[in-house]
Write a protein that holds these residues in place. Sequence first.
Motif, short mmCIF file in Angstrom:
data_model
loop_
_atom_site.label_atom_id
_atom_site.label_comp_id
_atom_site.label_asym_id
_atom_site.label_seq_id
_atom_site.Cartn_x
_atom_site.Cartn_y
_atom_site.Cartn_z
N CYS A 87 1.25 -1.15 -0.07
CA CYS A 87 0.13 -0.08 0.01
C CYS A 87 1.02 1.36 -0.13
CB CYS A 87 -0.97 0.17 1.26
SG CYS A 87 -1.94 -1.45 1.24
N PRO A 88 0.64 2.51 -0.76
CA PRO A 88 1.33 3.51 -0.83
C PRO A 88 1.12 4.32 0.27
CG PRO A 88 -0.61 3.65 -2.16
CD PRO A 88 -0.66 2.20 -1.59
N TYR A 89 2.38 5.14 0.81
CA TYR A 89 2.08 6.07 1.77
C TYR A 89 3.25 7.13 1.51
CZ TYR A 89 6.60 3.88 3.49
OH TYR A 89 7.72 3.49 3.70
N LYS A 90 3.12 8.16 2.20
CA LYS A 90 3.91 9.38 1.73
C LYS A 90 4.69 9.56 2.99
CE LYS A 90 0.79 12.25 -0.88
NZ LYS A 90 0.04 13.78 -0.97
N GLU A 91 6.14 9.86 2.66
CA GLU A 91 7.13 10.12 3.70
C GLU A 91 8.28 11.16 3.17
OE1 GLU A 91 9.59 6.64 4.45
OE2 GLU A 91 10.48 6.75 2.55
N SER A 92 8.90 11.49 4.08
CA SER A 92 10.08 12.61 3.74
C SER A 92 11.13 11.73 4.03
CB SER A 92 10.05 13.75 5.14
OG SER A 92 8.66 14.35 4.74
N LYS A 93 12.09 11.75 2.93
CA LYS A 93 13.34 11.14 2.81
C LYS A 93 14.60 12.07 3.24
CE LYS A 93 16.50 7.83 2.01
NZ LYS A 93 16.79 6.85 3.07
N LEU A 94 15.36 11.80 4.21
CA LEU A 94 16.42 12.65 4.19
C LEU A 94 17.60 12.26 3.63
CD1 LEU A 94 17.63 15.00 6.00
CD2 LEU A 94 18.28 13.60 7.95
N ILE A 95 18.52 12.95 2.98
CA ILE A 95 19.58 12.57 2.36
C ILE A 95 20.72 13.44 2.51
CG2 ILE A 95 20.44 12.47 -0.08
CD1 ILE A 95 18.58 10.28 0.09
N THR A 96 21.87 12.83 2.74
CA THR A 96 23.10 13.60 2.94
C THR A 96 24.01 13.53 1.77
OG1 THR A 96 23.26 12.86 5.38
CG2 THR A 96 25.37 13.55 4.37
N LEU A 97 24.02 14.60 1.22
CA LEU A 97 25.03 14.82 -0.08
C LEU A 97 26.32 15.56 0.00
CD1 LEU A 97 25.11 14.85 -3.32
CD2 LEU A 97 24.24 17.07 -3.11
N PRO A 98 27.40 14.85 0.17
CA PRO A 98 28.61 15.58 0.01
C PRO A 98 29.05 16.05 -1.46
CG PRO A 98 28.72 13.02 0.74
CD PRO A 98 27.50 13.23 0.05
N VAL A 99 29.05 17.62 -1.19
CA VAL A 99 29.61 18.08 -2.42
C VAL A 99 31.00 17.96 -2.55
CG1 VAL A 99 29.31 20.36 -3.63
CG2 VAL A 99 27.24 19.60 -2.12
N ARG A 100 31.45 17.57 -3.52
CA ARG A 100 32.90 17.38 -3.89
C ARG A 100 33.41 18.52 -4.57
NH1 ARG A 100 33.51 13.03 -0.70
NH2 ARG A 100 32.33 11.08 -1.69
N ALA A 101 34.70 18.94 -4.08
CA ALA A 101 35.52 19.98 -4.57
C ALA A 101 35.79 19.92 -6.02
CB ALA A 101 36.81 20.31 -3.75
N GLY A 102 35.43 20.87 -6.76
CA GLY A 102 35.45 21.01 -8.11
C GLY A 102 34.04 20.71 -8.93
N TRP A 103 32.91 20.44 -8.33
CA TRP A 103 31.76 20.28 -8.79
C TRP A 103 31.32 21.38 -9.65
CZ3 TRP A 103 27.98 16.66 -5.75
CH2 TRP A 103 28.69 15.24 -5.64
#
Length: 218
Positions: free
Chosen positions: A161-177
């Motif tokens: 059954c579908p449900y809504k949620e908030s997904k927390l993501i950690t994003l390391p931004v690499r030097a040079g992006w």
Amino acid sequence: MGRDYYQTLGVSRNVNFDELRAGYARCSMKWHPQKNTMARAEAEQRFRDIAEAFDVLSDPLRRQRYDELGERGLKFPPPGSAFEPYQYVGDPFALFLSFFSDSNPLKAACDVSLDGCAPGILAKEFEKAIEIEVPCSLAEMQEGTTRRLTAERIRLDPKGCPYKESKLITLPVRAGWKPGTRVTFRGEGNHSHPSKQPGNLVAIITEMPFPADEPSEE
């Protein structure tokens, strides 16, 4: 170094995503506790290890950290590291059900050879990807930083059954992006129907505009 997640799934270290999914399908079907009633304790541990290995290797950033630091470095980052310690907190049985997206996944598992994967796994349509813009200053792109993002998504519970949620993501931004850099978290987007595969969550680096110049006083 700790456990070899690649060996747990029976894949090589240069495995691509489709081969990784096939490895999970093959190993999870082989070691599902319902198919190993005579050795249930061992099967439950292996089943959980397989789920953990897939959880790590299917995430691009976790996989990169694992390749660089091994299991111990992944779970116990070096002092001063910007990464949070990893711990598998998922439900192996919910993952299995979600992966095969079938009301009776073991039926498919029992109908195929242990050397193959269930029919149609890789042929299912993917959900549309969720895209999130991540504004960064020029200095942050030059020197690197870490961002925590929250994505609103739809997922399926163990009963489908579908449900809504908030997904927390950690994003390391690499030097040079640079602006336009896309980081894909495979399978971390919406999953609203059992007939489809989970969509991706895509973080897109954008350049943060400079603050508008304040008007000078006459």
